[in-house]
Design an enzyme around this catalytic site. Structure first.
Site, PDB file in Angstrom:
ATOM      1  N   ASP A  21       8.762  14.067  22.377  1.00 30.43           N
ATOM      2  CA  ASP A  21       9.450  13.488  22.931  1.00 30.43           C
ATOM      3  C   ASP A  21      10.487  13.169  21.481  1.00 30.43           C
ATOM      4  O   ASP A  21      10.201  12.937  20.212  1.00 30.43           O
ATOM      5  CB  ASP A  21       9.329  11.423  22.606  1.00 30.43           C
ATOM      6  CG  ASP A  21       9.939  10.822  23.945  1.00 30.43           C
ATOM      7  OD1 ASP A  21      10.415  11.318  24.413  1.00 30.43           O
ATOM      8  OD2 ASP A  21       9.499   9.311  23.965  1.00 30.43           O
ATOM      9  N   HIS A  38      16.980  19.784  23.299  1.00 21.94           N
ATOM     10  CA  HIS A  38      16.015  20.611  23.917  1.00 21.94           C
ATOM     11  C   HIS A  38      16.127  21.357  23.818  1.00 21.94           C
ATOM     12  O   HIS A  38      15.065  22.212  22.911  1.00 21.94           O
ATOM     13  CB  HIS A  38      16.133  20.003  25.142  1.00 21.94           C
ATOM     14  CG  HIS A  38      16.449  19.005  25.900  1.00 21.94           C
ATOM     15  ND1 HIS A  38      15.156  17.977  25.855  1.00 21.94           N
ATOM     16  CD2 HIS A  38      17.039  18.442  27.254  1.00 21.94           C
ATOM     17  CE1 HIS A  38      15.510  16.960  26.651  1.00 21.94           C
ATOM     18  NE2 HIS A  38      16.637  17.352  27.057  1.00 21.94           N
ATOM     19  N   LEU A 132      -5.580  30.997  21.577  1.00 22.61           N
ATOM     20  CA  LEU A 132      -5.413  28.897  22.289  1.00 22.61           C
ATOM     21  C   LEU A 132      -4.618  29.013  23.395  1.00 22.61           C
ATOM     22  O   LEU A 132      -3.674  29.995  23.727  1.00 22.61           O
ATOM     23  CB  LEU A 132      -4.376  29.444  20.974  1.00 22.61           C
ATOM     24  CG  LEU A 132      -3.451  27.867  21.490  1.00 22.61           C
ATOM     25  CD1 LEU A 132      -4.081  26.448  20.822  1.00 22.61           C
ATOM     26  CD2 LEU A 132      -1.493  27.957  20.577  1.00 22.61           C
TER      27      LEU A 132
HETATM   28  C1  IPE Z   1       7.354  11.804  27.932  1.00 21.51           C
HETATM   29  O1  IPE Z   1       8.529  11.663  28.000  1.00 21.51           O
HETATM   30  C2  IPE Z   1       7.936  12.977  29.203  1.00 21.51           C
HETATM   31  C3  IPE Z   1       8.037  14.351  28.528  1.00 21.51           C
HETATM   32  C4  IPE Z   1       7.740  14.787  27.187  1.00 21.51           C
HETATM   33  C5  IPE Z   1       7.864  15.208  29.264  1.00 21.51           C
HETATM   34  P1  IPE Z   1      10.353  10.741  28.154  1.00 21.51           P
HETATM   35  O2  IPE Z   1      11.201  10.451  27.231  1.00 21.51           O
HETATM   36  O3  IPE Z   1      10.488  11.187  29.926  1.00 21.51           O
HETATM   37  O4  IPE Z   1       9.205   9.277  28.053  1.00 21.51           O
HETATM   38  P2  IPE Z   1       9.782   7.852  28.664  1.00 21.51           P
HETATM   39  O5  IPE Z   1      10.812   7.712  29.971  1.00 21.51           O
HETATM   40  O6  IPE Z   1      10.249   7.162  27.784  1.00 21.51           O
HETATM   41  O7  IPE Z   1       8.431   6.992  28.777  1.00 21.51           O
HETATM   42  C1  IPE Z   2      11.590  14.724  25.730  1.00 18.46           C
HETATM   43  O1  IPE Z   2      13.026  13.995  24.639  1.00 18.46           O
HETATM   44  C2  IPE Z   2      12.033  15.924  26.679  1.00 18.46           C
HETATM   45  C3  IPE Z   2      11.967  15.696  27.732  1.00 18.46           C
HETATM   46  C4  IPE Z   2      11.659  14.620  28.188  1.00 18.46           C
HETATM   47  C5  IPE Z   2      12.136  17.123  28.597  1.00 18.46           C
HETATM   48  P1  IPE Z   2      13.725  13.248  25.599  1.00 18.46           P
HETATM   49  O2  IPE Z   2      14.465  14.102  25.976  1.00 18.46           O
HETATM   50  O3  IPE Z   2      12.763  12.138  26.434  1.00 18.46           O
HETATM   51  O4  IPE Z   2      14.476  12.572  24.731  1.00 18.46           O
HETATM   52  P2  IPE Z   2      15.071  10.993  24.138  1.00 18.46           P
HETATM   53  O5  IPE Z   2      13.773  10.447  24.167  1.00 18.46           O
HETATM   54  O6  IPE Z   2      15.857  11.109  24.993  1.00 18.46           O
HETATM   55  O7  IPE Z   2      15.277  11.285  22.287  1.00 18.46           O
HETATM   56 MG    MG Z   3      12.207  10.128  25.785  1.00 14.63          MG
END
Ligand code: IPE
Ligand code: IPE
Ligand code: MG
Length: 249
Positions: A21, A38, A132
């Site tokens: 995240d 990303h 892995l």
């Molecule tokens: C969780 O991250 C899903 C992934 C890492 C793929 P999100 O950024 O989507 O989670 P929430 O919505 O903040 O809980």
């Molecule tokens: C996690 O990073 C990646 C996915 C959920 C695909 P986020 O896109 O949720 O990044 P934040 O939480 O907005 O910083």
């Molecule tokens: Mg996120």
């Protein structure tokens, strides 16, 4: 910072699951569009996969796209799907040469066709690898996984193939996407969020959790070693008391 001695230690978790995240916030901090975050996140994936292979971790499950992530703006969803296809295509030969076995969990049938095809090729190519196990959670949600398992079991009961009185934890586990994957011992979440976001709800019943403020694109081998080191300090009691546990070497 000096590296913790995680590498020398015997108790490397067999299965590490990561909620990657913070890509969007990382991009914002760098004055760039979310998708740039990303892209940088893929670099962290590469580093962590390599480190896990070196350390002898058996399973690494990465939360790459949740069922809930379909609710994001369509441009971001499309960009993520394109990135997924390109990354799988580009990285698979190298992963294959590292003896990595690629697998997926989630409702992967809901992904775009080119993603499904690319994943299928990567899975087939690496199926015989013994290193892995890299498990990608794609269009994954723990509750949907449980609902799908209930549905499958319901059908088996209706068709007389499953006796409801025999349903136990093992029966449920055997109907999940993770049927032949051991439960994660360590779940890591980056970016300072303290929630599980529908990840491996059943499987993480006794996992150790590690949270870090580090945003996913800044996560690397050193950060992974910190998480493993923290895991190694924990006493996993599974409901017992300390005195009942086997002596540590
Ligand atoms: C969780 O991250 C899903 C992934 C890492 C793929 P999100 O950024 O989507 O989670 P929430 O919505 O903040 O809980
Ligand atoms: C996690 O990073 C990646 C996915 C959920 C695909 P986020 O896109 O949720 O990044 P934040 O939480 O907005 O910083
Ligand atoms: Mg996120």
């Amino acid at each position: 910072m000096s590296e913790p001695a995680a590498e020398q230690h015997a108790s490397i978790p067999r299965h590490i699951a990561i909620i990657m995240d913070g890509n969007g916030r990382w991009a914002k901090q760098h004055g760039r569009a979310r998708i740039y975050g990303h892209h940088q996140g893929v670099e962290s994936v590469r580093k962590v996969v390599e480190a896990c292979s070196e350390l002898g971790v058996e399973y690494l499950t990465l939360y790459a796209f949740s069922t809930e992530n379909w609710k994001r703006p369509i441009e971001e969803v499309n960009a993520l799907m394109e990135l997924l296809v390109r990354t799988i295509r580009k990285e698979t030969p190298e992963l294959n040469s590292q003896n990595v076995c690629i697998r997926t969990i989630g409702n992967t049938g809901s992904l775009p066709e080119d993603c499904v095809n690319e994943l299928q090729e990567a899975i087939s190519l690496t199926a015989g690898n013994t290193g892995l196990n890299l498990v990608l959670a794609l269009s994954y949600s723990g509750r949907s996984e449980l609902a799908a398992a209930m549905q499958a079991m319901g059908k088996e009961v209706a068709e007389g193939r499953l006796d409801p009185d025999t349903i136990d934890e093992q029966t449920i586990a055997s109907h999940l996407y993770t049927v032949d994957i051991p439960d994660p011992e360590l779940v890591i979440r980056t970016s300072g969020e303290y929630r599980i976001s529908n990840y491996l709800l059943w499987q993480s019943a006794y996992a150790e959790f590690y949270f870090t403020e580090t945003l996913w694109p800044d996560f690397d081998k050193e950060e992974l070693l910190l998480a493993i080191h923290s895991f190694q300090q924990r006493e996993r009691r599974f409901g017992k008391i300390s005195e009942q546990l086997p002596m540590k070497p």
